[in-house]
Design a protein around this motif. Structure first.
Motif, short mmCIF file in Angstrom:
data_model
loop_
_atom_site.label_atom_id
_atom_site.label_comp_id
_atom_site.label_asym_id
_atom_site.label_seq_id
_atom_site.Cartn_x
_atom_site.Cartn_y
_atom_site.Cartn_z
N ILE A 1 4.62 -47.20 54.99
CA ILE A 1 5.77 -47.86 55.48
C ILE A 1 5.25 -47.95 56.89
CG2 ILE A 1 6.94 -46.95 54.75
CD1 ILE A 1 8.35 -45.34 54.23
N ALA B 1 15.93 -41.52 50.76
CA ALA B 1 14.51 -41.82 50.80
C ALA B 1 14.26 -43.27 51.18
CB ALA B 1 13.87 -41.53 49.45
N ALA B 2 13.10 -43.51 51.75
CA ALA B 2 12.57 -44.85 51.98
C ALA B 2 11.23 -44.92 51.26
CB ALA B 2 12.39 -45.13 53.46
N VAL B 3 10.99 -46.04 50.58
CA VAL B 3 9.74 -46.24 49.87
C VAL B 3 9.12 -47.55 50.31
CG1 VAL B 3 8.62 -46.59 47.63
CG2 VAL B 3 10.47 -44.91 47.86
N LEU C 1 6.33 -42.55 50.87
CA LEU C 1 7.68 -42.01 50.65
C LEU C 1 8.12 -41.23 51.87
CD1 LEU C 1 10.09 -41.26 48.73
CD2 LEU C 1 8.72 -39.27 48.05
N ALA C 2 9.28 -41.57 52.40
CA ALA C 2 9.86 -40.83 53.52
C ALA C 2 11.19 -40.23 53.08
CB ALA C 2 10.08 -41.75 54.72
#
Length: 221
Positions: free
Chosen positions: A32, A110-112, A197-198
């Motif tokens: 990201i 989550a952020a992906v 992944l965050a």
């Protein structure tokens, strides 16, 4: 590597010998930059967002005090199953190592982001995704405690599961092609996409952890 069929989640193969992280890669294709975390959340990015075809995965980051670490264990594609009324899905699974002291977390999000091989840039991007806490090979859902938190301890069997929505995929790709390597039949992880992944959560040291499915060599980043 051939495309997976039906609802079978493609088997992942260990690549710990290739990278510093204990990461699994799919044996068959199955998806990201790093702005300030507070500005990265709460915004859906339909069509993959404005960064399609640009950017690099960056680097994994752990807790500031080194007490927690996030590792992607598997990621893959499920084909639609009309009989069960289940749509297609792309799921990322990760393990949270809390360090010596247990962690009690809530409000997990989550952020992906997915990046294509050989400088293709971002092919999918999503923010504010729900995180399911599961356990065991069957990914049985885990309920939070009475205080609304999930308790993570060293050696537990808890995993995090995040589903990437179809509208997060950039034009020209689909959920089923997010992990297409170039060339398609390759034994080199560098020829395959990188999943980033965050994770954010209340109670998480530093508020945020970031992990990559494969940490690209600095020469390719």
């Amino acid at each position: 590597m051939g495309r997976p069929s039906g609802r079978a989640l493609a088997v992942v193969a260990a690549v710990a010998a290739l990278v510093a992280l204990a990461v699994l890669r799919p044996a068959e294709p199955l998806g990201i930059g790093q702005p300030h975390w507070a500005r990265e959340w709460g915004a859906a990015l339909p069509g993959g967002g404005p960064g399609c075809g640009t950017g690099t995965p960056g680097r994994s980051t752990g807790a500031p005090d080194g007490s927690a670490r996030l590792t992607i264990g598997a990621y893959g594609y499920y084909g639609p199953d009309p009989r069960a009324h289940e749509p297609e899905r792309y799921t990322v699974s990760a393990h949270l190592a809390p360090g010596p002291e247990p962690l009690r977390l809530s409000a997990l999000r989550a952020a992906v982001d997915v990046y294509g091989p050989h400088g293709r840039g971002r092919t999918a991007s999503a923010r504010g995704l729900a995180v399911r806490v599961v356990t065991g090979p069957a990914s049985k859902p885990v309920r939070p405690g009475r205080d609304g938190t999930y308790r993570f301890t060293r050696g537990d069997d808890l995993h995090l599961a995040v589903e990437v929505p179809a509208d997060a995929v950039c034009r020209g790709d689909s959920l089923s092609t997010l992990n297409t390597c170039d060339p398609s039949r390759t034994n080199q992880i560098e020829d395959c996409p990188v999943v980033r992944l965050a994770l954010t959560a209340h109670g998480l040291p530093g508020g945020r952890l970031v992990t990559l499915s494969f940490e690209p060599d600095a020469r390719d980043a």
